[in-house]
Scaffold this motif. Sequence first.
Motif, PDB file in Angstrom:
ATOM      1  N   ALA A  13       7.209  -2.427   7.091  1.00 14.45           N
ATOM      2  CA  ALA A  13       5.678  -2.548   7.029  1.00 14.45           C
ATOM      3  C   ALA A  13       4.971  -2.827   5.919  1.00 14.45           C
ATOM      4  CB  ALA A  13       5.093  -1.400   7.733  1.00 14.45           C
ATOM      5  N   GLN A  14       5.467  -2.315   4.900  1.00 15.74           N
ATOM      6  CA  GLN A  14       4.890  -2.498   3.519  1.00 15.74           C
ATOM      7  C   GLN A  14       5.264  -3.976   2.890  1.00 15.74           C
ATOM      8  OE1 GLN A  14       5.280   0.690   0.990  1.00 15.74           O
ATOM      9  NE2 GLN A  14       4.296   2.116   2.017  1.00 15.74           N
ATOM     10  N   LYS A  15       6.484  -4.337   3.154  1.00 15.53           N
ATOM     11  CA  LYS A  15       6.894  -5.597   2.690  1.00 15.53           C
ATOM     12  C   LYS A  15       5.703  -6.961   2.615  1.00 15.53           C
ATOM     13  CE  LYS A  15      12.060  -5.863   2.887  1.00 15.53           C
ATOM     14  NZ  LYS A  15      12.945  -6.353   3.680  1.00 15.53           N
ATOM     15  N   PRO A  16       5.279  -7.125   3.774  1.00 21.07           N
ATOM     16  CA  PRO A  16       4.387  -8.238   3.696  1.00 21.07           C
ATOM     17  C   PRO A  16       2.942  -8.129   2.815  1.00 21.07           C
ATOM     18  CG  PRO A  16       4.393  -7.110   6.005  1.00 21.07           C
ATOM     19  CD  PRO A  16       5.719  -6.667   5.078  1.00 21.07           C
ATOM     20  N   PHE A  17       2.690  -6.795   2.659  1.00 23.18           N
ATOM     21  CA  PHE A  17       1.432  -6.399   1.351  1.00 23.18           C
ATOM     22  C   PHE A  17       1.800  -6.896   0.146  1.00 23.18           C
ATOM     23  CE2 PHE A  17       0.713  -3.775   5.543  1.00 23.18           C
ATOM     24  CZ  PHE A  17      -0.665  -3.984   5.600  1.00 23.18           C
ATOM     25  N   ILE A  18       3.172  -6.426  -0.060  1.00 17.21           N
ATOM     26  CA  ILE A  18       3.661  -6.815  -1.437  1.00 17.21           C
ATOM     27  C   ILE A  18       3.780  -8.354  -1.621  1.00 17.21           C
ATOM     28  CG2 ILE A  18       5.753  -6.413  -2.919  1.00 17.21           C
ATOM     29  CD1 ILE A  18       6.143  -3.919  -1.340  1.00 17.21           C
ATOM     30  N   LEU A  53      -6.539  -4.083  -8.045  1.00 18.02           N
ATOM     31  CA  LEU A  53      -6.034  -2.992  -6.967  1.00 18.02           C
ATOM     32  C   LEU A  53      -7.003  -3.107  -6.174  1.00 18.02           C
ATOM     33  CD1 LEU A  53      -4.509  -0.185  -9.522  1.00 18.02           C
ATOM     34  CD2 LEU A  53      -3.208  -2.036  -7.998  1.00 18.02           C
ATOM     35  N   PHE A  54      -8.325  -3.325  -6.318  1.00 15.64           N
ATOM     36  CA  PHE A  54      -9.285  -3.102  -5.162  1.00 15.64           C
ATOM     37  C   PHE A  54      -8.818  -3.941  -4.034  1.00 15.64           C
ATOM     38  CE2 PHE A  54     -11.609  -1.398  -8.845  1.00 15.64           C
ATOM     39  CZ  PHE A  54     -11.643   0.034  -8.301  1.00 15.64           C
ATOM     40  N   PRO A  55      -8.682  -5.425  -3.935  1.00 18.28           N
ATOM     41  CA  PRO A  55      -8.313  -5.852  -2.926  1.00 18.28           C
ATOM     42  C   PRO A  55      -7.044  -5.572  -2.147  1.00 18.28           C
ATOM     43  CG  PRO A  55      -8.722  -7.480  -4.618  1.00 18.28           C
ATOM     44  CD  PRO A  55      -8.665  -6.039  -5.217  1.00 18.28           C
ATOM     45  N   ILE A  56      -6.312  -4.970  -2.752  1.00  9.74           N
ATOM     46  CA  ILE A  56      -4.986  -4.443  -2.279  1.00  9.74           C
ATOM     47  C   ILE A  56      -5.346  -3.163  -1.298  1.00  9.74           C
ATOM     48  CG2 ILE A  56      -2.440  -3.664  -2.809  1.00  9.74           C
ATOM     49  CD1 ILE A  56      -2.605  -5.266  -5.301  1.00  9.74           C
ATOM     50  N   LEU A  57      -5.955  -2.213  -2.233  1.00  2.00           N
ATOM     51  CA  LEU A  57      -6.605  -0.961  -1.363  1.00  2.00           C
ATOM     52  C   LEU A  57      -7.181  -1.239  -0.225  1.00  2.00           C
ATOM     53  CD1 LEU A  57      -8.004   1.878  -1.496  1.00  2.00           C
ATOM     54  CD2 LEU A  57      -9.643   1.055  -2.942  1.00  2.00           C
ATOM     55  N   GLU A  58      -8.126  -2.254  -0.311  1.00  2.00           N
ATOM     56  CA  GLU A  58      -9.018  -2.693   1.036  1.00  2.00           C
ATOM     57  C   GLU A  58      -7.963  -3.194   2.045  1.00  2.00           C
ATOM     58  OE1 GLU A  58     -12.479  -4.442   0.634  1.00  2.00           O
ATOM     59  OE2 GLU A  58     -12.186  -5.379   2.614  1.00  2.00           O
ATOM     60  N   ASP A  59      -6.755  -3.967   1.874  1.00  6.67           N
ATOM     61  CA  ASP A  59      -5.867  -4.600   2.441  1.00  6.67           C
ATOM     62  C   ASP A  59      -4.986  -3.141   3.284  1.00  6.67           C
ATOM     63  OD1 ASP A  59      -4.314  -6.381   4.089  1.00  6.67           O
ATOM     64  OD2 ASP A  59      -3.437  -7.172   2.414  1.00  6.67           O
ATOM     65  N   ILE A  60      -4.448  -2.341   2.407  1.00  3.04           N
ATOM     66  CA  ILE A  60      -3.821  -1.259   2.795  1.00  3.04           C
ATOM     67  C   ILE A  60      -4.638  -0.353   3.735  1.00  3.04           C
ATOM     68  CG2 ILE A  60      -2.978   1.024   2.141  1.00  3.04           C
ATOM     69  CD1 ILE A  60      -1.962  -0.371  -0.569  1.00  3.04           C
ATOM     70  N   GLN A  61      -5.657  -0.048   3.576  1.00  6.30           N
ATOM     71  CA  GLN A  61      -6.559   0.736   4.449  1.00  6.30           C
ATOM     72  C   GLN A  61      -6.954   0.232   5.582  1.00  6.30           C
ATOM     73  OE1 GLN A  61      -6.580   3.841   3.820  1.00  6.30           O
ATOM     74  NE2 GLN A  61      -8.186   4.721   2.595  1.00  6.30           N
ATOM     75  N   THR A  62      -7.285  -1.131   5.690  1.00  4.46           N
ATOM     76  CA  THR A  62      -7.682  -1.775   7.017  1.00  4.46           C
ATOM     77  C   THR A  62      -6.321  -2.072   7.707  1.00  4.46           C
ATOM     78  OG1 THR A  62      -9.295  -2.733   5.750  1.00  4.46           O
ATOM     79  CG2 THR A  62      -8.611  -3.788   8.046  1.00  4.46           C
ATOM     80  N   ASN A  63      -5.194  -2.710   6.957  1.00  4.74           N
ATOM     81  CA  ASN A  63      -4.351  -3.204   7.892  1.00  4.74           C
ATOM     82  C   ASN A  63      -2.911  -2.428   7.905  1.00  4.74           C
ATOM     83  OD1 ASN A  63      -5.555  -5.546   8.582  1.00  4.74           O
ATOM     84  ND2 ASN A  63      -5.535  -6.172   6.331  1.00  4.74           N
TER      85      ASN A  63
END
Length: 344
Positions: A100-105, A24-34
């Motif tokens: 907006a969330q789709k590309p993160f998933i 989850l940590f890389p996902i967290l960082e991606d979410i916060q930044t992007n």
Amino acid sequence: APSLNKRVTCATGQTTANEACCALFPILEDIQTNLFDGAQCGEEVHESLRLTFHDAIAFSPALTNAGQFGGGGADGSMIIFSDTEPNFHANLGIDEIVEAQKPFIARHNISAADFIQFAGAIGVTNCAGAPRLNFFLGRPDATQIPPDGLVPEPFDSVDKILSRMGDAGFSTVEVVWLLSSHTIAAADLVDPSIPGTPFDSTPSTFDSQFFLETMLQGTAFPGTPGNQGEVESPLAGEMRLQSDFLLARDSRSACEWQSMVNNMPKIQNRFTQVMRKLSLLGHNQADLIDCSDVIPVPKTLTKAATFPAGKSQADVEIVVAATPFPALASDPGPVTAVPPVPPS
Ligand code: HEM
Ligand SMILES: [Ca+2]
Ligand SMILES: [Mn+2]
């Protein structure tokens, strides 16, 4: 022998109680930044929190008991079935954060169901005063579209809202606690002529201003009159939903509503409880992994609740005599309009 409290150090350097949470940590960082533009408490955070509710609340044991499909709860259906479910009337406007969330998933190994609740829990930590919500990992994704009509509308009666929320498992006080969310919120489509109009004067702070300001006498509409689900608000630039207005005054909920004013420990504790329940609708906690320690520690808030400039105790439409109303100061200076939440 392995110790019960042993913590794992992830490849990315952080520690967590369960190795499965390291992902989850890389996902967290991606979410916060992007997604949240560098850990802001802005429009995407507000929309992501709204999405946790709209995805999860489409869950009806009453329909299931009647032999129909009642929805899967916090199952990601809003994203999995994004051609259909965002078009339900109560979900209007949710399509933006869904897209907006789709590309993160797509670029991480996480279910849509988990991602929606994870993004919501992270998002609120960017708003000063918010509690550190729990996050559980492992929800399977939806396989069916939930029925329409399960998400409350701002023009619904208190009876209808409490009955719908009760079906999903929430008591009246829990509905009040959930509405702490409207302290970091704005409406885009209730009055489409004034998108981004906040529900309180501090939409980027997780404070009790929402509970206080909804108790004030309404004086005018911030934009055009005659919108379904809107009533007059006390401040220029502020939107008041009819549902919030009614819940703040109904004999079943008003006492609890008033108890939230200037009571940050209570708001934080109760919002954490009900968001845990919301995020687990349709699931057993025992089937999921507790990754709550991945959620960042929120920014703190020290400011007490205040009446907006030009308002005082005299403007409170007191409905609850049983409990004392806290003594609050009024903001100094001239009366100002609440600025809109900028789109991003
Ligand atoms: C009880 C029933 C509720 C009703 C009738 C209701 C209704 C609404 C409406 C009409 C909007 C404005 C949408 C727009 O025009 O853009 C809104 C926004 C919002 N709602 Fe609720 N809501 C309810 C409960 C909740 C709950 C339980 C949560 C979260 C736990 C929540 C979180 C939010 C957030 C964060 C926003 C702001 C979104 C943004 O600023 O973009 N609401 N709600
Ligand atoms: Ca606020
Ligand atoms: Mn919005």
